[in-house]
Scaffold this active site. Sequence first.
Site, PDB file in Angstrom:
ATOM      1  N   TYR A  19      84.362  27.402  50.863  1.00 38.57           N
ATOM      2  CA  TYR A  19      83.689  26.364  51.436  1.00 38.57           C
ATOM      3  C   TYR A  19      84.393  25.006  51.663  1.00 38.57           C
ATOM      4  O   TYR A  19      85.199  24.589  50.890  1.00 38.57           O
ATOM      5  CB  TYR A  19      82.104  26.380  51.253  1.00 38.57           C
ATOM      6  CG  TYR A  19      81.943  25.718  49.863  1.00 38.57           C
ATOM      7  CD1 TYR A  19      81.955  26.668  48.525  1.00 38.57           C
ATOM      8  CD2 TYR A  19      81.661  24.517  49.741  1.00 38.57           C
ATOM      9  CE1 TYR A  19      81.489  26.009  47.540  1.00 38.57           C
ATOM     10  CE2 TYR A  19      81.358  23.789  48.367  1.00 38.57           C
ATOM     11  CZ  TYR A  19      81.368  24.764  47.380  1.00 38.57           C
ATOM     12  OH  TYR A  19      80.973  24.044  46.236  1.00 38.57           O
ATOM     13  N   GLY A  21      90.988  12.372  39.321  1.00 37.47           N
ATOM     14  CA  GLY A  21      89.384  12.600  38.995  1.00 37.47           C
ATOM     15  C   GLY A  21      88.602  11.519  39.007  1.00 37.47           C
ATOM     16  O   GLY A  21      88.820  10.591  39.512  1.00 37.47           O
ATOM     17  N   ASP A  50      89.829  19.919  42.685  1.00 39.39           N
ATOM     18  CA  ASP A  50      89.790  20.198  41.349  1.00 39.39           C
ATOM     19  C   ASP A  50      89.273  21.567  40.400  1.00 39.39           C
ATOM     20  O   ASP A  50      90.163  22.251  39.854  1.00 39.39           O
ATOM     21  CB  ASP A  50      89.252  19.123  40.454  1.00 39.39           C
ATOM     22  CG  ASP A  50      87.771  18.742  40.435  1.00 39.39           C
ATOM     23  OD1 ASP A  50      87.207  19.388  41.716  1.00 39.39           O
ATOM     24  OD2 ASP A  50      87.355  17.910  39.808  1.00 39.39           O
ATOM     25  N   ASP A 102      84.537  23.418  33.781  1.00 42.21           N
ATOM     26  CA  ASP A 102      85.072  22.257  33.785  1.00 42.21           C
ATOM     27  C   ASP A 102      83.948  21.063  33.221  1.00 42.21           C
ATOM     28  O   ASP A 102      83.255  20.470  34.007  1.00 42.21           O
ATOM     29  CB  ASP A 102      85.685  21.808  35.246  1.00 42.21           C
ATOM     30  CG  ASP A 102      86.556  20.423  35.080  1.00 42.21           C
ATOM     31  OD1 ASP A 102      86.477  19.679  34.108  1.00 42.21           O
ATOM     32  OD2 ASP A 102      87.460  20.371  35.899  1.00 42.21           O
TER      33      ASP A 102
HETATM   34  N1  ATP Z   1      89.903   7.742  28.026  1.00 43.29           N
HETATM   35  C1  ATP Z   1      88.669   8.278  28.715  1.00 43.29           C
HETATM   36  N2  ATP Z   1      88.252   7.707  29.835  1.00 43.29           N
HETATM   37  C2  ATP Z   1      87.263   8.290  30.451  1.00 43.29           C
HETATM   38  N3  ATP Z   1      86.915   9.585  30.068  1.00 43.29           N
HETATM   39  C3  ATP Z   1      87.159   9.854  28.706  1.00 43.29           C
HETATM   40  C4  ATP Z   1      88.152   9.359  28.044  1.00 43.29           C
HETATM   41  N4  ATP Z   1      88.550  10.120  27.121  1.00 43.29           N
HETATM   42  C5  ATP Z   1      87.618  10.940  27.087  1.00 43.29           C
HETATM   43  N5  ATP Z   1      86.711  11.213  28.125  1.00 43.29           N
HETATM   44  C6  ATP Z   1      85.721  12.098  28.323  1.00 43.29           C
HETATM   45  O1  ATP Z   1      86.066  12.839  29.545  1.00 43.29           O
HETATM   46  C7  ATP Z   1      85.067  12.941  30.471  1.00 43.29           C
HETATM   47  C8  ATP Z   1      85.805  13.003  31.775  1.00 43.29           C
HETATM   48  O2  ATP Z   1      86.133  14.152  31.865  1.00 43.29           O
HETATM   49  P1  ATP Z   1      87.683  14.317  32.826  1.00 43.29           P
HETATM   50  O3  ATP Z   1      88.679  12.990  32.242  1.00 43.29           O
HETATM   51  O4  ATP Z   1      88.182  15.349  32.752  1.00 43.29           O
HETATM   52  O5  ATP Z   1      86.918  13.943  34.118  1.00 43.29           O
HETATM   53  P2  ATP Z   1      87.507  13.228  35.528  1.00 43.29           P
HETATM   54  O6  ATP Z   1      88.791  12.508  35.452  1.00 43.29           O
HETATM   55  O7  ATP Z   1      86.317  12.772  35.977  1.00 43.29           O
HETATM   56  O8  ATP Z   1      87.861  14.532  36.175  1.00 43.29           O
HETATM   57  P3  ATP Z   1      86.826  15.286  37.133  1.00 43.29           P
HETATM   58  O9  ATP Z   1      86.498  14.233  38.226  1.00 43.29           O
HETATM   59  O10 ATP Z   1      87.531  16.678  37.502  1.00 43.29           O
HETATM   60  O11 ATP Z   1      85.439  15.572  36.229  1.00 43.29           O
HETATM   61  C9  ATP Z   1      83.951  11.626  30.213  1.00 43.29           C
HETATM   62  O12 ATP Z   1      82.529  12.250  30.007  1.00 43.29           O
HETATM   63  C10 ATP Z   1      84.404  11.134  28.732  1.00 43.29           C
HETATM   64  O13 ATP Z   1      83.423  11.520  28.014  1.00 43.29           O
HETATM   65  C1  PAU Z   2      81.987  18.393  41.398  1.00 46.16           C
HETATM   66  C2  PAU Z   2      83.359  17.628  41.354  1.00 46.16           C
HETATM   67  C3  PAU Z   2      82.890  15.910  41.189  1.00 46.16           C
HETATM   68  C4  PAU Z   2      84.103  17.791  40.018  1.00 46.16           C
HETATM   69  O1  PAU Z   2      84.995  16.805  39.714  1.00 46.16           O
HETATM   70  C5  PAU Z   2      84.395  17.743  42.323  1.00 46.16           C
HETATM   71  O2  PAU Z   2      84.749  19.151  42.314  1.00 46.16           O
HETATM   72  C6  PAU Z   2      83.857  17.676  43.758  1.00 46.16           C
HETATM   73  O3  PAU Z   2      83.684  16.458  44.243  1.00 46.16           O
HETATM   74  N1  PAU Z   2      83.538  18.777  44.529  1.00 46.16           N
HETATM   75  C7  PAU Z   2      82.864  18.633  45.786  1.00 46.16           C
HETATM   76  C8  PAU Z   2      81.644  19.449  46.104  1.00 46.16           C
HETATM   77  C9  PAU Z   2      81.783  20.852  45.490  1.00 46.16           C
HETATM   78  O4  PAU Z   2      82.820  21.325  44.768  1.00 46.16           O
HETATM   79  O5  PAU Z   2      80.793  21.568  46.176  1.00 46.16           O
END
Ligand code: ATP
Ligand code: PAU
Length: 254
Positions: A93, A17, A99, A119
């Site tokens: 697309y 992510g 994700d 999400d």
């Molecule tokens: N240890 C942590 N590190 C980072 N983010 C955390 C943590 N614990 C909770 N969060 C929360 O999770 C959110 C990010 O969500 P998540 O981890 O699902 O995102 P991600 O890894 O960026 O995935 P995506 O790219 O799919 O959004 C942040 O905004 C934060 O508030």
């Molecule tokens: C929107 C995020 C950043 C969410 O994690 C990811 O799904 C992404 O990089 N998407 C590409 C753009 C799109 O989904 O249209």
Amino acid sequence: MMKLRSHPRNWLGLMIGNSRLHWGKFQGETLVETWETQHLNQSPLEMGWSWLNQISPVPLFIASVVPEQMQLWQNYPKAEIITLEQLPLGGLYPTLGIDRGLAVLGAGNQLGFPMLVIDAGTALTLTGVNQNRQLIGGAILPGLGLQFSCVANRTATLPQVAFPESLPQRWSLNTSEAIASGIIYSIIAGLREFIAAWCQELPHSKISITGGDRIPLMTYLNSQYPEIAGLILDTPEAIFWGMSAMVRDRNVPS
Ligand SMILES: Nc1ncnc2c1ncn2[C@@H]1O[C@H](COP(=O)(O)OP(=O)(O)OP(=O)(O)O)[C@@H](O)[C@H]1O
Ligand SMILES: CC(C)(CO)[C@@H](O)C(=O)NCCC(=O)O
Ligand SMILES: [K+]
């Protein structure tokens, strides 16, 4: 090529992510455990992570929305990349985030289609699929954490504010609460609007939520719009359910 219809006995799923790495440990189709780690600074082999293969030689299936992080896994043995081309949904697309695709596939497989997945991650996304497993579309906005850090980082005086434990006062008389109010009431009103519009088109749709900020977000939604919140199913593992379906149906040379 033929489609396998079974899982490896033991395997790992890795969703890269934007904020961190999400891991799932599976035994066959059963998700045994999930955890999070930081992004890597160097390749897992350079980090001495060969143990991942030597001690426990399990297949690793990777999906990523962060190309630079994916690069680090290029030379990792027993890693297979999960791509959008293999995703069994119509109307995709080419730049759709994997994700989002995995989450809506996983939640839909588990709970039924039509499915709208929220999400609440780094970005806050909505992704909707109809009963024929066709992507209808979705929306992307800055996530809760990103909105809070953005106002603090891009202004002279606004402070970094932690997520409040409960819904703040809408009309605030101090800066921190005013920031929280502005961001939170706007996000939940926006979500209500998107959900209402979706349900008007697909009245029998399931709605589910995943992502790191889903718990505070649901707390706020519950306080302000309990009837909307009541429609939303908690599916923290939706992406791993989607991965599991794709790993089961992966192509192998015949
Ligand atoms: N240890 C942590 N590190 C980072 N983010 C955390 C943590 N614990 C909770 N969060 C929360 O999770 C959110 C990010 O969500 P998540 O981890 O699902 O995102 P991600 O890894 O960026 O995935 P995506 O790219 O799919 O959004 C942040 O905004 C934060 O508030
Ligand atoms: C929107 C995020 C950043 C969410 O994690 C990811 O799904 C992404 O990089 N998407 C590409 C753009 C799109 O989904 O249209
Ligand atoms: K970017």
